[in-house]
Design an enzyme around this catalytic site. Structure first.
Site, PDB file in Angstrom:
ATOM      1  N   ARG A 135      21.975  23.681  54.614  1.00 40.64           N
ATOM      2  CA  ARG A 135      20.859  24.614  54.828  1.00 40.64           C
ATOM      3  C   ARG A 135      20.055  24.951  53.574  1.00 40.64           C
ATOM      4  O   ARG A 135      19.163  25.796  53.624  1.00 40.64           O
ATOM      5  CB  ARG A 135      21.329  25.923  55.500  1.00 40.64           C
ATOM      6  CG  ARG A 135      21.949  25.711  56.872  1.00 40.64           C
ATOM      7  CD  ARG A 135      22.048  26.985  57.682  1.00 40.64           C
ATOM      8  NE  ARG A 135      22.960  27.957  57.116  1.00 40.64           N
ATOM      9  CZ  ARG A 135      23.333  29.072  57.719  1.00 40.64           C
ATOM     10  NH1 ARG A 135      22.852  29.346  58.932  1.00 40.64           N
ATOM     11  NH2 ARG A 135      24.169  29.923  57.169  1.00 40.64           N
ATOM     12  N   ASP A 136      20.326  24.285  52.452  1.00 40.64           N
ATOM     13  CA  ASP A 136      19.493  24.540  51.269  1.00 40.64           C
ATOM     14  C   ASP A 136      19.440  23.297  50.370  1.00 40.64           C
ATOM     15  O   ASP A 136      19.571  23.401  49.149  1.00 40.64           O
ATOM     16  CB  ASP A 136      20.016  25.743  50.485  1.00 40.64           C
ATOM     17  CG  ASP A 136      18.965  26.303  49.511  1.00 40.64           C
ATOM     18  OD1 ASP A 136      17.758  26.054  49.726  1.00 40.64           O
ATOM     19  OD2 ASP A 136      19.358  26.980  48.548  1.00 40.64           O
ATOM     20  N   ILE A 137      19.244  22.142  50.968  1.00 36.01           N
ATOM     21  CA  ILE A 137      19.116  20.920  50.180  1.00 36.01           C
ATOM     22  C   ILE A 137      17.732  20.882  49.535  1.00 36.01           C
ATOM     23  O   ILE A 137      16.719  21.098  50.201  1.00 36.01           O
ATOM     24  CB  ILE A 137      19.346  19.677  51.062  1.00 36.01           C
ATOM     25  CG1 ILE A 137      20.813  19.634  51.528  1.00 36.01           C
ATOM     26  CG2 ILE A 137      18.988  18.400  50.313  1.00 36.01           C
ATOM     27  CD1 ILE A 137      21.113  18.515  52.488  1.00 36.01           C
ATOM     28  N   ASN A 141      19.487  21.270  43.898  1.00 35.69           N
ATOM     29  CA  ASN A 141      20.856  21.342  44.418  1.00 35.69           C
ATOM     30  C   ASN A 141      21.505  19.972  44.570  1.00 35.69           C
ATOM     31  O   ASN A 141      22.537  19.848  45.223  1.00 35.69           O
ATOM     32  CB  ASN A 141      20.883  22.091  45.753  1.00 35.69           C
ATOM     33  CG  ASN A 141      20.709  23.590  45.559  1.00 35.69           C
ATOM     34  OD1 ASN A 141      20.847  24.097  44.446  1.00 35.69           O
ATOM     35  ND2 ASN A 141      20.406  24.302  46.623  1.00 35.69           N
ATOM     36  N   THR A 183      14.818  27.504  51.083  1.00 33.94           N
ATOM     37  CA  THR A 183      13.789  27.333  50.062  1.00 33.94           C
ATOM     38  C   THR A 183      12.517  26.830  50.721  1.00 33.94           C
ATOM     39  O   THR A 183      12.485  25.728  51.271  1.00 33.94           O
ATOM     40  CB  THR A 183      14.260  26.345  48.987  1.00 33.94           C
ATOM     41  OG1 THR A 183      15.482  26.823  48.413  1.00 33.94           O
ATOM     42  CG2 THR A 183      13.216  26.218  47.885  1.00 33.94           C
TER      43      THR A 183
END
Length: 289
Positions: A135-137, A141, A183
């Site tokens: 959920r935040d690639i 990251n 993001t």
């Protein structure tokens, strides 16, 4: 079993430098005297937020089980002298994908992009195989470790990192149904309105947007300034995605088709999973034009 202990960061794990800082915590480069290794330590500072604490503990629990070459490796966890929880992971000495792409003005060489993202998709398949969604690639990251003997070899082992927003499919909900986290620029449209109900295709979108960004220096959509967050979210939800060759016409057509499919606004038009995404990318590498 993993030892959970209280420490003074200046004693057992002396701090070498700060690697990153955010609203909820800070990441340090530390030296483990017991093993003579340089590691990364993520310390949670926002102890007033119950949700942040719960997410942090979920991240620690999941990372303990995520053992894969292309996922950052869990080492330890515990609390410091102020009872603030911390997480220790391997240290990726060659920075992030964002840092790697920067010298090329975010027009990463095509052959390098193929190699890195095929490996990242190996890691993502493993994560999804455990019923986890990241959920935040994003480029920041994906951490890098040089794999070649020479700094000029351009051989890297990428590692998916920062599982602070990880979700266990069919697990216990830790966010309200309409909460949006992630993001902007890399989040899938459905993440704006259904953050707790996402499936693996949200990560497919985010990784596609990451590939799009390191090849073009742009997001798949045009966004207004950071002072207009509500309008940014509206664009994420409703704007048409811009075909990647409209940004950089020289990108090979087969690669462009893969990136554009991964970044589709409609969930049903994307790749079904990381494996299908990887196979399409592999085919594009073998037949670039």
């Amino acid at each position: 079993t993993t030892e959970i202990y209280t420490l003074s960061l200046h004693d057992a794990l002396p701090i070498c430098s700060i690697l990153g800082e955010g609203g909820a915590g800070v990441v340090y480069r530390v030296y483990d005297r017991a093993t003579a290794r340089v590691l990364a330590l993520k310390l949670l500072r926002d102890l007033k937020s119950v949700e942040q604490i719960r997410r942090f503990h979920l991240e620690m629990q999941e990372l303990k089980e995520l053992r894969h070459t292309n996922v950052i490796r869990f080492v330890d966890d515990g609390v410091d002298e102020n009872r603030a929880p911390f997480l220790v992971t391997e240290y990726a000495p060659d920075g992030s994908l964002a840092g790697l792409a920067s010298p090329w003005a975010f027009h990463l060489p095509i052959h390098l992009a193929f190699d890195i993202f095929l490996d990242v998709l190996d890691g993502l398949k493993f994560v999804h195989g455990r019923s986890d969604i990241h959920r935040d690639i994003k480029p920041q990251n994906i951490l890098m470790r040089m794999a070649g003997d020479s700094p000029n070899s351009l051989k890297y082992t990428p590692k998916i990192a920062d599982f602070g927003l990880i979700k266990k499919l069919h697990g216990v909900r830790i966010t309200r149904p309409n909460d949006a986290s992630g993001t902007i620029g890399f989040m899938a449209p459905e993440q704006v309105v259904n953050f707790s109900g996402l499936d693996k295709r949200a990560d497919v979108y985010s990784l596609g947007a990451t590939l799009y960004f390191v090849l073009t220096g742009n997001y798949p959509i045009d966004l207004p300034g950071d002072d207009q967050q509500a309008e940014q979210l509206r664009c994420v939800l409703h704007s048409e995605r811009i075909p990647i060759r409209r940004r950089v016409p020289k990108i090979p057509a087969r690669l462009a088709a893969v990136v554009d499919q991964a970044c589709q606004r409609e969930v049903s038009r994307r790749f079904r999973d990381a494996e299908e995404f990887q196979q399409a990318l592999r085919d594009a590498k073998q037949q670039p034009n």
